[in-house]
Design an enzyme around this catalytic site. Sequence first.
Site, mmCIF file in Angstrom:
data_model
loop_
_atom_site.group_PDB
_atom_site.id
_atom_site.type_symbol
_atom_site.label_atom_id
_atom_site.label_comp_id
_atom_site.label_asym_id
_atom_site.label_seq_id
_atom_site.Cartn_x
_atom_site.Cartn_y
_atom_site.Cartn_z
ATOM 1 N N GLU A 296 -7.611 -2.517 2.475
ATOM 2 C CA GLU A 296 -8.828 -3.333 2.554
ATOM 3 C C GLU A 296 -8.498 -4.821 2.668
ATOM 4 O O GLU A 296 -9.166 -5.672 2.078
ATOM 5 C CB GLU A 296 -9.724 -3.088 1.323
ATOM 6 C CG GLU A 296 -10.216 -1.661 1.171
ATOM 7 C CD GLU A 296 -11.337 -1.315 2.134
ATOM 8 O OE1 GLU A 296 -11.591 -2.099 3.064
ATOM 9 O OE2 GLU A 296 -11.949 -0.251 1.970
ATOM 10 N N GLY A 297 -7.478 -5.155 3.445
ATOM 11 C CA GLY A 297 -7.018 -6.531 3.563
ATOM 12 C C GLY A 297 -5.899 -6.777 2.576
ATOM 13 O O GLY A 297 -6.135 -6.865 1.372
#
Length: 818
Positions: free
Chosen positions: A499-500
């Site tokens: 997620e990043g």
Amino acid sequence: MLSLLALVILAGTLLAIFYAQLTLTTGSVVFAVVWLLCGLLASWLYNPILLILLAAVLLVLNHPGLRSKLIARPVFNMLGKMMPPIGDTEREAIEAGATWFEAELFGGKPDWDDFSKTNFTQLTEEEQSFIDNEVEELCDMLDEWKIYHELKDLPEEVWQFLKTKGFFSLIIPKEYGGRDFSPYAQSRTMSKIATRSLTTAVTAMVPNSLGPGELLAKYGTEEQKQRWLPGLSSGEEIPCFGLTGPEAGSDAGAIPDKGVVCKRTVDGEEVVGISLNFAKRWITLAPVATVVGLAFKLYDPDHLIGDKDEIGITCALLPADTEGVEIGRRHNPGGSPFMNGPINGKDVFVPLDAIIGGQEMAGKGWRMLIECLGAGRGVSLPALATASGEMGYRMTGAFARIRRQFGLAVGHFEGVQEASAQVAGLSYTLEAYRHLVTRGLEEGTISVVTAMAKYHSTEMMRILVNNGMDIASGRAVQMGPRNFMALPYQSIPVAITVEGANILTRSLMIFGQGALRCHPYLYDELQAIQDEDQDRGFKQFEHLFFKHAGHSLGNISRGIVLGLTGSKLADIPANADSFSAPWYRLITRYSAVLASLSDVAFALLGGDLKRREMVSARLGDLHSHLLISCAILKYHATLPRDEANDAHATYALRRSLSQAHDAIEDFCRNFGNYGVARLLKGLFFPVGRPCLAHKPDDALIRTLGEQIMNPTSVRDALAANAYISQDPNDSIGRVETTYNKLLEVEADFEAFYKADIKGKLSGDTLRAKVEDAAAQGIIPSDKVEAILEYDEMRYDCLLTDAFDKDLKEVKMHTERPI
């Protein structure tokens, strides 16, 4: 001396004007009058040249035409050359979602009255029942060692339970068969599962975060919702979402996967659809998915659906068995064997109605994704971190009290307490942060807050799990069904990278998005500068620029005044108590400093701030820790006001605000630009670092080091959200039951233990020595069996798994040498 006094009065007048945010006209009159009065103290202020200069400056500032021509227009032209254009992808990321209280903190003058009205979310009866029953039953079924070491997958009955009991439908509206839980209930559900099995938690969390379910619920056509959501709710359909690939992870704009609008003959009819070619990697649930969401770049070279050749990033949904889709292979995520794998597709043809939201949403995929990342960043991954805190606190404290070295429980050694205090303080912080972030998500998509939550929660998890490993030492290093630390430790990289990745989230996203989303004027100014109609753009910019200037000068003056008064004049919530008031004052002060340093960075670096990632990361750290501190204070107010609550909150606040101040120090030391930042730091902190922003001292560390080993209100509050096994043959239950037994017999066991060390007891066996202690009156005679039972449990609790030579079958020797 009088001249110096006059200069001090003039400087103070300017500070007061900016601090009070007087209008330009009123402020000019006040300053001119004070100047003339100060001339009575210093006659050189009446020098004609100085008076002419003063009059000229005031005239330019107060005459709209001159102000526009001599100030606004040159600044507008200069910034037009300095500032890089905002790309479509970046613009969509900035404009997606909404802001919340983080914008107040960034603005320099937080509205505490509004914040005081924000109450943490409570579970509904339905949500509480689900956690107490279905989630509890699921946890009873799980054996993480068996999942990890033997099956490399969830047991079939667990898969079936997840599907039929609605674990994949927490975000789906009730009208489509979903549970429609609040973000807080989703977090509580996932963290409780994670305290038992990270593999199961990750499996359950993906359908409830970024993926087809959320995208359909928010953007899907009614036909698409009716087609897919009931099946996703019942578990008949298993979703995955393909975003990342070998050469495109966090940079979604670099997605090489391609879709081309074209015509094909299907069942004898010509159909307009999309030909897809894609190669996705690291896609959770892909090996078992029945429905695949995809992000790709859509092109329309023949203009079949519009007048653009390149339409942009688009999201589509297709059955996993669509011709040309290759799915089913697995990656092997370290430490947690959840289903994760690649998806490939070659010349996969899908109709236009496969686009989520229909044809009108073609090219809007990036904004859709940004607005739906909140669940993963703000709910799912912080839930894993919070679970690590809940179990890390429980197990670390218990083990540190059970394990003895040099005749003393290891938890009493100050070196150990330095580590265990971090576990305690971070666990408290994570629970507080979970409450605030999920409450904010109820207000909408708060992308900056969720980016902060993802980065800081998972980094706190990394620290506390590492400390737990350090304390448990060899007992935590050797793998096996007894080990309560190793699998969480091995799973840390999953939360850190997805997620990043954390490096990108900190250095680019938090301040990069936060500055433009939270600043009251900056983004609109940039839009005005880049307006194709320069006259219209200048008019908008001029109006904003002078408001921005007043805002900046007001924050700088507020930072200086609060620094000179030791935060005494800072605003605080009306309901702040004696504990929280000093902390709120300091947060208000730091908020003004954040706003001031941010504006200085924008003014002096311009577009280069994008490339100065370490500079922007430090401002992001400062912003984040102010919000974290607010969460801690809000959480502290929800728990009983006792010694444990105060001590944990104080440690957590000191740790957070010391890091906030460290970020200021690092920013000012490395900013450059002729020492402007260093000068401001000297003005904001004339007597140095505030006392409350120092790291926790040794006395506080010792206090938390003792409290983590003892039953307290905080220990109970954290355990209330976790699954705590009472099975003495379970990795967690073995430590828990041994600890509980120790609490029953500790005083007598200590008396026996000290007598034995001093050589006061006779006997060749443990039983003989305990009975001798009873005979001498060192322990009560009715405690002999209890002490023997505890010592047997203690020894068993300290044993490490041993296997055969092939590391397949556990072969333990549990008998003691004597």
